[in-house]
Design a protein around this motif. Sequence first.
Motif, PDB file in Angstrom:
ATOM      1  N   PRO A  30       0.809  -1.220   0.000  1.00  0.00           N
ATOM      2  CA  PRO A  30       0.000   0.000   0.000  1.00  0.00           C
ATOM      3  C   PRO A  30       0.845   1.274   0.000  1.00  0.00           C
ATOM      4  CG  PRO A  30      -0.121  -1.108   2.132  1.00  0.00           C
ATOM      5  CD  PRO A  30       0.626  -2.011   1.225  1.00  0.00           C
ATOM      6  N   THR A  31       2.007   1.179   0.614  1.00  0.00           N
ATOM      7  CA  THR A  31       2.894   2.348   0.632  1.00  0.00           C
ATOM      8  C   THR A  31       3.257   2.731  -0.795  1.00  0.00           C
ATOM      9  OG1 THR A  31       3.823   1.459   2.689  1.00  0.00           O
ATOM     10  CG2 THR A  31       5.018   3.276   1.624  1.00  0.00           C
ATOM     11  N   TRP A  32       3.728   1.773  -1.543  1.00  0.00           N
ATOM     12  CA  TRP A  32       4.127   2.055  -2.917  1.00  0.00           C
ATOM     13  C   TRP A  32       2.950   2.403  -3.799  1.00  0.00           C
ATOM     14  CZ3 TRP A  32       8.194   3.828  -4.991  1.00  0.00           C
ATOM     15  CH2 TRP A  32       9.428   3.594  -4.374  1.00  0.00           C
ATOM     16  N   LYS A  34       0.420   4.039  -3.008  1.00  0.00           N
ATOM     17  CA  LYS A  34       0.104   5.447  -2.768  1.00  0.00           C
ATOM     18  C   LYS A  34       1.138   6.352  -3.425  1.00  0.00           C
ATOM     19  CE  LYS A  34      -1.111   8.597   0.967  1.00  0.00           C
ATOM     20  NZ  LYS A  34      -2.466   8.956   0.503  1.00  0.00           N
ATOM     21  N   ILE A  35       2.365   5.978  -3.278  1.00  0.00           N
ATOM     22  CA  ILE A  35       3.435   6.795  -3.854  1.00  0.00           C
ATOM     23  C   ILE A  35       3.329   6.833  -5.376  1.00  0.00           C
ATOM     24  CG2 ILE A  35       5.925   7.005  -4.164  1.00  0.00           C
ATOM     25  CD1 ILE A  35       6.232   5.626  -1.425  1.00  0.00           C
ATOM     26  N   LYS A  38       0.501   8.911  -6.675  1.00  0.00           N
ATOM     27  CA  LYS A  38       0.809  10.343  -6.639  1.00  0.00           C
ATOM     28  C   LYS A  38       1.798  10.718  -7.734  1.00  0.00           C
ATOM     29  CE  LYS A  38       0.656  14.472  -5.070  1.00  0.00           C
ATOM     30  NZ  LYS A  38      -0.537  15.280  -5.340  1.00  0.00           N
ATOM     31  N   MET A  39       2.790   9.898  -7.911  1.00  0.00           N
ATOM     32  CA  MET A  39       3.803  10.197  -8.928  1.00  0.00           C
ATOM     33  C   MET A  39       3.166  10.257 -10.311  1.00  0.00           C
ATOM     34  SD  MET A  39       7.209   8.040  -8.045  1.00  0.00           S
ATOM     35  CE  MET A  39       8.305   8.512  -6.730  1.00  0.00           C
ATOM     36  N   LYS A  42       1.111  13.217 -10.886  1.00  0.00           N
ATOM     37  CA  LYS A  42       1.965  14.371 -11.143  1.00  0.00           C
ATOM     38  C   LYS A  42       2.403  14.425 -12.599  1.00  0.00           C
ATOM     39  CE  LYS A  42       3.288  16.814  -7.407  1.00  0.00           C
ATOM     40  NZ  LYS A  42       4.013  18.019  -7.069  1.00  0.00           N
ATOM     41  N   SER A 100      10.082  -4.060  -9.065  1.00  0.00           N
ATOM     42  CA  SER A 100      10.500  -4.915  -7.963  1.00  0.00           C
ATOM     43  C   SER A 100      11.603  -4.254  -7.170  1.00  0.00           C
ATOM     44  CB  SER A 100      10.978  -6.260  -8.508  1.00  0.00           C
ATOM     45  OG  SER A 100      11.392  -7.090  -7.456  1.00  0.00           O
ATOM     46  N   VAL A 101      11.752  -4.720  -5.974  1.00  0.00           N
ATOM     47  CA  VAL A 101      12.855  -4.244  -5.166  1.00  0.00           C
ATOM     48  C   VAL A 101      14.107  -4.989  -5.628  1.00  0.00           C
ATOM     49  CG1 VAL A 101      13.779  -4.094  -2.826  1.00  0.00           C
ATOM     50  CG2 VAL A 101      11.349  -3.902  -3.214  1.00  0.00           C
ATOM     51  N   LYS A 122      12.633  -0.652  -7.444  1.00  0.00           N
ATOM     52  CA  LYS A 122      12.224   0.226  -6.351  1.00  0.00           C
ATOM     53  C   LYS A 122      13.467   0.527  -5.527  1.00  0.00           C
ATOM     54  CE  LYS A 122       7.519  -1.470  -5.752  1.00  0.00           C
ATOM     55  NZ  LYS A 122       6.659  -2.368  -4.953  1.00  0.00           N
ATOM     56  N   PRO A 123      13.591   1.721  -5.050  1.00  0.00           N
ATOM     57  CA  PRO A 123      12.637   2.830  -5.113  1.00  0.00           C
ATOM     58  C   PRO A 123      12.610   3.480  -6.499  1.00  0.00           C
ATOM     59  CG  PRO A 123      14.637   3.520  -3.990  1.00  0.00           C
ATOM     60  CD  PRO A 123      14.775   2.052  -4.257  1.00  0.00           C
ATOM     61  N   ILE A 124      11.415   3.728  -6.933  1.00  0.00           N
ATOM     62  CA  ILE A 124      11.224   4.270  -8.275  1.00  0.00           C
ATOM     63  C   ILE A 124      11.205   5.784  -8.224  1.00  0.00           C
ATOM     64  CG2 ILE A 124       9.612   4.388 -10.216  1.00  0.00           C
ATOM     65  CD1 ILE A 124       8.719   1.579  -9.497  1.00  0.00           C
ATOM     66  N   ARG A 125      11.880   6.352  -9.169  1.00  0.00           N
ATOM     67  CA  ARG A 125      11.939   7.809  -9.242  1.00  0.00           C
ATOM     68  C   ARG A 125      10.871   8.323 -10.176  1.00  0.00           C
ATOM     69  NH1 ARG A 125      14.034   7.319  -5.399  1.00  0.00           N
ATOM     70  NH2 ARG A 125      16.229   7.361  -4.813  1.00  0.00           N
ATOM     71  N   MET A 126      10.497   9.507  -9.953  1.00  0.00           N
ATOM     72  CA  MET A 126       9.460  10.112 -10.755  1.00  0.00           C
ATOM     73  C   MET A 126       9.856  10.172 -12.227  1.00  0.00           C
ATOM     74  SD  MET A 126       6.555  12.430 -10.145  1.00  0.00           S
ATOM     75  CE  MET A 126       6.459  13.834 -11.168  1.00  0.00           C
TER      76      MET A 126
END
Lengths: 592, 140
Positions: A30-32, A34-35, A38-39, A42, A100-101, A122-126
Motif C-alpha cells: 500500500p505504501t508504494w 500510494k506513492i 501520486k507520482m 503528477k 521490484s525491489v 524500487k525505489p522508483i523515481r518520478m
Amino acid sequence: MTIMENSGFSSPRNDAFPAGLRVLVVDDDPTWLKILEKMLKKCSYEVTTSGLARDALDMLRERKDGFDIVISDVNMPDMDGFKLLEHVGLEMDLPVIMMSVDGETSRVMKGVQHGACDYLLKPIRMKELRNIWQHVFRKRIHEVRDIEFHEGIDEIHMMRNVSDQSEDKHIPSGTDSVSGKKRKDVDNKHDDRECNDSSAVKKTRVVWTVDLHQKFVNAVNRIGLDKVGPKKILDLMGVPWLTRENVASHLQKYRLYLGRLQKEKELTASFGGLKHSDITSKEPNTNHCLQNLVNNQQCDRTSDSHSIHRNETVIQNVDFKMYEGDMKCTVSMPMAEPKNAINVDNSDPQKSSSTRTSLSHSFGKLDSEVKLATTIPKQYSWNEECSRAQMNRECKPQFQPKSGINSLPLTTLPQSIQLDCVQPGPSLSFRPSSIDHDKAKPEMKPAYVKSRSLGIEQMSPVGCKVDLSSVQTGSKLTNAEGFKFISTAMWSMNNHSLDQVVEGGKESAHRSLNLACGSALKSWDENLHGGFFPGDFQPVNIDPRSIESLNYNNPELTAEVPNYLYDSLKFDFEYPFDSMEYPVMDQGLFIV
Amino acid sequence: MEGSQFQRQAANMRKTLFDQGYLDEQFIQLEELQDDANPNFVEEVVKVFYRDSARMIRNIEVAMAKTPIDFEKLDDVMHQFKGSCSGIGAKKVKGECTQFQDYCKAENAEGCTRTFQSLKQEHAILKTKLENYFQLTRQC
C-alpha cells in the motif's frame, strides 16, 4: 510532436498526449501504491490502483479499452506478477511494466521474457515514470507502421512495375531484414500520411467478424491477391466505417496466414506423411499458428518461398491448418475411419476417380489422426457419407463422391462441398503431417484460423487457395492429404457452416473446392508411391489433367467465410500452442 | 516569530534525520510530490507505511517462531518489508532488512533473531522521530 498529438489516443485528452495516459498500477504494497499513484498523477496521467492482481485483471477485462498501460509489481500474494504480465499481454495486448525491489538480472530477464516492456527497480523515481508513455507510443507506432508499411508498399506497387510489386508483397511481417529496410523507406515517404493516419488509428480495434472478414476475402479474391491493396479492398468492401488502416493491417495478417499455410504445407510435404501421433498434438498449434498470424512478430516462419506461392498456397495451408486444428473437429466425421476424404473428391466432378481416391486416402490417414481430435458434430450428413465413402475407397480409386455428397444436405454436390472445403480451410489449420510444423509454419492469418473453441463450426474457410503450384511441384502427399482432410473436415463441420457456405456462394465454393482438391490430389498423387499411408494406402493414378482443370487460385475460395467462423478466430487465443511458438498475443489482433 | 521558529526547528530536525542516516533520498522524492492537492502527502505515506509494516513485522515474528524456520519464506517476507521501507526512505531500517536477509540466506537463525530485534528498534525510533517532525511541520 505532431505524431504524438495525432497518436489517436482514445483517452479524453488526445491533444495533450502523453497527458491523460490511463495507467493501471498493481501492487500489494500500500505504501508504494500510494506513492506511485501520486507520482503518476503528477505526470498528468490518469491513475487507477489495485492492491490485488485478480482485481486488476477483472478491471482490465471489464474495460477492455480502458487502459493504456499497466505497471505491476513482481511479488504479489494472490498472483505471480509474471502471470499477470502474461495475461495482460495475451488478453489485452497492453504494454506492461514490471517493478521490484529485486534487481537481480535473472528476475529482470524473466520479466522481459514474459513480455514486460520495462523493468523498474524500487525505489522508483518520478522521472522513470514520466517516460512510460513511450511504451504506449511505441506500440502504437509499430501498429501504424505496419499498416502504413503495407499501404506504402501497395502504393509503391502501383508506381513500380509488377516485378517489384511481387517482391514487395512477399515481405511477410515476420521477416525483418527486408521488410525492415523497406519499412524505413516507406515510412520516410509516408511520414505525413502516417501522421494523418495515426490520428485515425484509435485504440479501439476493429472487430473482424466473420461477415466483415468475408467481405474482405471477397474483395481480395476479386482483386487478386497479388494485386491487392488496402485501398482497393476497402473500396470493394463498401464498409463505411472501416478505415484503410484497418484493412491494411488485416491484409497483412491475412498474408501471413496464407504464408503460414503454405509453409505448413511445405513442411508436411517434407515429412512425407502424416504422423498420426503428431496430428493431435498439433491441433493446438494450428490454431495458434493461425492466430499467430496476427502477431507478426511471431510469424517468422513465413518465408519468401511461401510468399511466392501465396495465392496458391492458401488452400493448402489452410488445409494443413484445418487439419490440425480441425482434426478435432473435422475429423469427427469419419473419425474412425481413415477413409476417404472423399468429399473432396466429390466436390470436383471433374476429378478422376483416382483423384478421389487419393483424397480419401489422404483423408483416411488423417482420419485416424483426427479421431483423436474430437468432436465433430455429426450433424453433417455428409460426414456419414464420407465414412461410407471411405469404406468404398478401400479398394479403388473409384470413389463415388456423389454418394457422400449427395447426402449432404447443403451441397448439391461438389459445389456445395467445395464451399465447405474452402471455407473451413483456413480455420482448420490443417497439418497433415503435423509434424514439424514448427519449423516452418506459414503464417496464417489468425482470422482464418478457426479457434479451437469453435471447432469446425467455427472454421471459416477463408478462401483456401490451393497451392497448386506446390502441389505440382511435388508437394508431398501430406499436402494433398491435408487438404483432403481438411476438405472433409470442413464438411464435417457444422452444418451451419455448410449452410452458410452454401448460401454464401456455391460457385466460389465450388471453385475453391476444385482448387483444393486439385492441389490435394496432385500432391497426393505424387506421394502416392511413397507409401504415404501405411496400410490403407492405395496408390492411385491421378490424372494430372484432372488437376489442371481445377481452378487455381480461385479468388472466390477465400470469400466464403461464414461469419461465425470469423468470430471463432477470436477465441482460442490463449491456447498455448507449443510448436508454433506463436505468442498468444496475436489474438489481440482479431479479438479487437 | 513562532512560525519561523517552528520552521527552523523542523528544518533542523529534518537535516539531522538525513545526517544521521535515518532517511535517504527517497524521502525527498516524497516531499517533492507533496503539493497543494496533497499538502500532507509525506505524512500520509508514512502513516500507510507504519500501518502496513506493523502487519509485516507480525508476519515475520510468526515465521520466526516456527520450527524449523523456513528461511526462504522468511527471506521473502523480509524482501517485501524492505520494499516498503524503500518507499519512505527508511534508510536504517532498510539496512537491517538487508542484514536480516543475509542471515536468512546463511540460514543463521541466531543472526536473524538478533537482526530482527535491531530492526524493530530502528523501526520504532524512526516512527517517533517522524511523528515529532510532522508535528513540527504542522505548526509552521
